[in-house]
Design an enzyme around this catalytic site. Structure first.
Site: not given
Ligand code: CO
Length: 134
Positions: A7, A79, A130
């Protein structure tokens, strides 16, 4: 080591407005709001055919995105998340290469119920990354 883009997370000031933008203007499937008190954010997931967008607003005191929104008054990309098969192996490889892991360095359970780590943006071209074990 890294696999699919899981994502892209976008911090916003007005979650209902961002949900309406993605749902009504852009025609995407948008989830309900999901409070994540242990992460200090409320999230909404936007499903795309090949990935997801995660809309974030601060939740509670000391949210990790409050400072970001103070610096980025209109919101912005916070992020990006890459999938990895083995988060401990990924962590050990990154540390061996001199890269910094945020926090304790131990994976914790992220917004999707999977183990995650965050990597220091200064080691990755100014991008907060991440990693999520899938
Ligand atoms: Co994320």
């Amino acid at each position: 080591m890294i696999g699919k883009l899981n994502h892209v997370a976008i911090a916003v000031n007005d979650l209902p407005a961002a949900m309406a933008l993605y749902r009504d203007t852009l025609g995407a499937k948008v989830s309900e709001e999901v409070p994540q008190p242990e992460h200090g954010v409320t999230t909404v997931f936007v499903e795309l055919p090949n990935s997801k967008i995660e809309l974030l607003v601060p939740l509670g005191e000391g949210s990790p995105i409050t400072g970001f929104l103070e610096k980025n008054k209109s919101g912005g990309i916070h992020h990006i998340c890459y999938e990895v098969e083995d988060i401990h192996a990924a962590r050990d490889k990154l540390l061996a290469d001199g890269k910094r892991i945020l926090g304790s360095g131990e994976p914790r359970i992220g917004a999707h119920g999977k183990p995650i780590l965050f990597l220091h943006p200064k080691d990755f071209g100014g991008t907060l990354i991440e990693l999520e074990e899938v």
